[in-house]
Design a protein around this motif. Sequence first.
Motif, PDB file in Angstrom:
ATOM      1  N   LEU A  99       0.582  -1.262   0.030  1.00 16.57           N
ATOM      2  CA  LEU A  99      -0.020  -0.131   0.143  1.00 16.57           C
ATOM      3  C   LEU A  99       0.584   1.181   0.071  1.00 16.57           C
ATOM      4  CD1 LEU A  99      -3.141  -0.458   2.522  1.00 16.57           C
ATOM      5  CD2 LEU A  99      -2.765  -1.132   0.033  1.00 16.57           C
ATOM      6  N   PHE A 100       2.119   1.612   0.737  1.00 12.86           N
ATOM      7  CA  PHE A 100       3.063   2.745   1.048  1.00 12.86           C
ATOM      8  C   PHE A 100       3.715   2.734  -0.764  1.00 12.86           C
ATOM      9  CE2 PHE A 100       2.023   2.855   5.401  1.00 12.86           C
ATOM     10  CZ  PHE A 100       2.130   4.006   5.683  1.00 12.86           C
ATOM     11  N   ARG A 101       3.894   1.227  -1.246  1.00 10.41           N
ATOM     12  CA  ARG A 101       4.448   1.850  -2.618  1.00 10.41           C
ATOM     13  C   ARG A 101       3.298   1.916  -3.605  1.00 10.41           C
ATOM     14  NH1 ARG A 101       6.005   2.952  -6.477  1.00 10.41           N
ATOM     15  NH2 ARG A 101       7.903   2.072  -7.748  1.00 10.41           N
ATOM     16  N   ILE A 102       2.124   1.805  -3.569  1.00  8.70           N
ATOM     17  CA  ILE A 102       1.161   2.172  -4.515  1.00  8.70           C
ATOM     18  C   ILE A 102       0.616   3.137  -4.048  1.00  8.70           C
ATOM     19  CG2 ILE A 102      -1.004   1.222  -5.997  1.00  8.70           C
ATOM     20  CD1 ILE A 102       1.442  -0.066  -6.806  1.00  8.70           C
ATOM     21  N   LEU A 103       0.122   3.506  -3.567  1.00  8.96           N
ATOM     22  CA  LEU A 103      -1.310   4.949  -2.762  1.00  8.96           C
ATOM     23  C   LEU A 103      -0.528   5.585  -2.518  1.00  8.96           C
ATOM     24  CD1 LEU A 103      -3.317   3.250   0.279  1.00  8.96           C
ATOM     25  CD2 LEU A 103      -3.543   2.909  -2.497  1.00  8.96           C
ATOM     26  N   PRO A 104       0.698   6.027  -1.960  1.00  7.94           N
ATOM     27  CA  PRO A 104       1.512   7.678  -2.743  1.00  7.94           C
ATOM     28  C   PRO A 104       1.133   8.386  -3.678  1.00  7.94           C
ATOM     29  CG  PRO A 104       2.195   6.620  -0.965  1.00  7.94           C
ATOM     30  CD  PRO A 104       1.164   5.071  -1.676  1.00  7.94           C
ATOM     31  N   LEU A 105       1.537   7.543  -4.806  1.00 12.91           N
ATOM     32  CA  LEU A 105       1.100   8.319  -6.090  1.00 12.91           C
ATOM     33  C   LEU A 105       0.109   7.745  -6.793  1.00 12.91           C
ATOM     34  CD1 LEU A 105       2.732   9.829  -8.243  1.00 12.91           C
ATOM     35  CD2 LEU A 105       3.771   7.273  -8.868  1.00 12.91           C
ATOM     36  N   ALA A 165     -14.981   5.252  -6.714  1.00 17.07           N
ATOM     37  CA  ALA A 165     -14.336   4.662  -6.803  1.00 17.07           C
ATOM     38  C   ALA A 165     -12.868   4.920  -7.494  1.00 17.07           C
ATOM     39  CB  ALA A 165     -15.143   4.631  -8.313  1.00 17.07           C
ATOM     40  N   HIS A 166     -12.118   5.900  -7.608  1.00 21.01           N
ATOM     41  CA  HIS A 166     -11.034   6.247  -7.710  1.00 21.01           C
ATOM     42  C   HIS A 166     -10.221   5.937  -7.002  1.00 21.01           C
ATOM     43  CE1 HIS A 166     -12.522   8.052 -11.864  1.00 21.01           C
ATOM     44  NE2 HIS A 166     -11.330   7.708 -11.920  1.00 21.01           N
ATOM     45  N   ILE A 167     -10.416   6.716  -5.658  1.00 19.43           N
ATOM     46  CA  ILE A 167      -9.790   6.429  -4.349  1.00 19.43           C
ATOM     47  C   ILE A 167      -9.736   5.096  -4.081  1.00 19.43           C
ATOM     48  CG2 ILE A 167      -9.627   6.521  -2.254  1.00 19.43           C
ATOM     49  CD1 ILE A 167     -11.292   9.321  -2.813  1.00 19.43           C
ATOM     50  N   PHE A 168     -10.445   3.583  -4.354  1.00 21.44           N
ATOM     51  CA  PHE A 168     -11.005   2.919  -3.206  1.00 21.44           C
ATOM     52  C   PHE A 168     -10.760   1.711  -4.541  1.00 21.44           C
ATOM     53  CE2 PHE A 168     -13.019   5.218   0.142  1.00 21.44           C
ATOM     54  CZ  PHE A 168     -12.192   4.701   0.758  1.00 21.44           C
ATOM     55  N   VAL A 201      -7.282  -4.218 -10.737  1.00 19.80           N
ATOM     56  CA  VAL A 201      -6.885  -5.225 -10.672  1.00 19.80           C
ATOM     57  C   VAL A 201      -5.403  -5.937  -9.583  1.00 19.80           C
ATOM     58  CG1 VAL A 201      -6.038  -6.906 -12.104  1.00 19.80           C
ATOM     59  CG2 VAL A 201      -7.647  -5.369 -13.516  1.00 19.80           C
ATOM     60  N   GLU A 202      -4.996  -4.938  -9.420  1.00 20.37           N
ATOM     61  CA  GLU A 202      -3.289  -5.156  -8.794  1.00 20.37           C
ATOM     62  C   GLU A 202      -3.905  -4.754  -7.807  1.00 20.37           C
ATOM     63  OE1 GLU A 202      -0.324  -5.210  -9.113  1.00 20.37           O
ATOM     64  OE2 GLU A 202       0.273  -5.340 -10.861  1.00 20.37           O
ATOM     65  N   MET A 203      -5.001  -3.904  -7.300  1.00 19.10           N
ATOM     66  CA  MET A 203      -4.857  -4.242  -5.529  1.00 19.10           C
ATOM     67  C   MET A 203      -6.181  -5.164  -5.623  1.00 19.10           C
ATOM     68  SD  MET A 203      -3.971  -1.346  -4.305  1.00 19.10           S
ATOM     69  CE  MET A 203      -4.923  -1.244  -3.252  1.00 19.10           C
ATOM     70  N   HIS A 204      -7.278  -5.560  -6.302  1.00 16.88           N
ATOM     71  CA  HIS A 204      -7.514  -6.938  -5.920  1.00 16.88           C
ATOM     72  C   HIS A 204      -6.535  -8.068  -5.625  1.00 16.88           C
ATOM     73  CE1 HIS A 204     -10.977  -4.041  -8.210  1.00 16.88           C
ATOM     74  NE2 HIS A 204     -10.449  -3.902  -7.204  1.00 16.88           N
ATOM     75  N   PHE A 205      -5.739  -7.968  -6.211  1.00 19.68           N
ATOM     76  CA  PHE A 205      -4.994  -9.171  -6.167  1.00 19.68           C
ATOM     77  C   PHE A 205      -4.153  -9.151  -4.727  1.00 19.68           C
ATOM     78  CE2 PHE A 205      -0.343 -10.461  -6.767  1.00 19.68           C
ATOM     79  CZ  PHE A 205      -0.996 -11.940  -6.528  1.00 19.68           C
ATOM     80  N   GLU A 242       8.654   8.948  -3.965  1.00 19.05           N
ATOM     81  CA  GLU A 242       7.769   7.940  -3.882  1.00 19.05           C
ATOM     82  C   GLU A 242       9.046   6.348  -2.450  1.00 19.05           C
ATOM     83  OE1 GLU A 242       6.446   5.209  -7.810  1.00 19.05           O
ATOM     84  OE2 GLU A 242       7.046   7.105  -8.027  1.00 19.05           O
ATOM     85  N   GLN A 243      10.369   6.950  -2.652  1.00 18.42           N
ATOM     86  CA  GLN A 243      10.761   6.082  -1.456  1.00 18.42           C
ATOM     87  C   GLN A 243      10.566   6.638  -0.338  1.00 18.42           C
ATOM     88  OE1 GLN A 243      14.721   5.945  -2.791  1.00 18.42           O
ATOM     89  NE2 GLN A 243      14.344   4.403  -4.777  1.00 18.42           N
ATOM     90  N   LYS A 244      10.554   7.962  -0.635  1.00 17.26           N
ATOM     91  CA  LYS A 244      10.205   8.267   1.388  1.00 17.26           C
ATOM     92  C   LYS A 244       9.269   7.307   1.490  1.00 17.26           C
ATOM     93  CE  LYS A 244      12.773  12.299   1.063  1.00 17.26           C
ATOM     94  NZ  LYS A 244      12.898  14.302   0.702  1.00 17.26           N
ATOM     95  N   ALA A 245       7.754   7.201   0.718  1.00 15.91           N
ATOM     96  CA  ALA A 245       6.468   6.497   1.657  1.00 15.91           C
ATOM     97  C   ALA A 245       6.806   5.192   1.766  1.00 15.91           C
ATOM     98  CB  ALA A 245       5.821   7.358   0.875  1.00 15.91           C
TER      99      ALA A 245
END
Length: 336
Positions: A74-80, A101-104, A126-130, A308-311
């Motif tokens: 989540l910290f890899r995907i969500l911040p950006l 729908a976008h946020i979740f 699709v990634e998040m559902h996986f 991203e790397q800081k997140a």
Amino acid sequence: MSAESRFGVLDGWRGISILVVLACHLLPIGPKTLHLNVAAGLLGMSLFFTLSGFLVTHFLLNRSGILDFLIRRLFRILPLAWLYILIVLLLHPVSRDAWLAHIFFYANYPPKPLIPVTDHIWSLCVEMHFYIGAALLIALFNKRGLLFIPAICIGITLWRVYAGMHDSVITHFRIDEILAGSILALIYDRQFGLKIIDRMSRVNYLFVLPLLLIACHSDGGFMNYFRPYLAALLIGTTLFNQDTRFAKFLENRILFYIASVSFALYVIHPLLVSSWLGSGDIVEKYSKRPLLLLILFICAHISTYYYEQKAIGVGKKLSSKLHDILARVNSFFSIS
């Protein structure tokens, strides 16, 4: 050969996958009648999804703790992703339902409130559902639950065949591309023995690549259903056999750098396309492409290394702290 060296090949594939996707979205690839842009998009995403499935499943097989996995992802995907969604939806107002729908990350399902600058967010959905599905398998069955993935993957593909879905942005008609990467990870981590690894290492990538290209084309017909497995096999041929020139090419520094900023390249590029950089008639629009690409790579570099790397670092620290807290709690109750 070390895992790190072998995974350098995967970085090369990631670099290639994002370049193919960018070519699909930013360049005309041959005459429109040949539908090569669509084929390139399917090729790039099938490689990208395969890599994601492989790396996530490999992580789950070799690490303990669902919370550790979820926090890190989540910290890899969500911040950006959330920052991008916030910016573009403020610039292009949508309804409250579309915001949610976008946020979740369920915007890839009907009524699919995606707009041109967020149309690519379907893949993050699709990634998040996986991630959620993989975490549930671990929660219910421990690591043994990952052994259900091959059956689930084949089931999804058979569902696609029944529905006549050669390609789709809806999770249950596309996630077999990620799950095929998971199967590759199960093979790599010797969950199915050594014979299959030996056999895959003998497959020539030059045999698999043309088949995958056919499976990515709209005229490929039934071959489209084999796309997830051909993409996984193609990557597997280089993962298990490092002696080919192509496998060594995949480890070059340029592809490694492109791979390192690939997520930012993917997320950011539609916003630049929607700006002045992507405006004008055909001649003007494509004459701006070099400038667009330059600015895109600058933005992706800044995003990757200064945001991203800081997140990601925060996520790792949070995961470590939670691990320590849980360890202390378990220790306390075991003593009691």
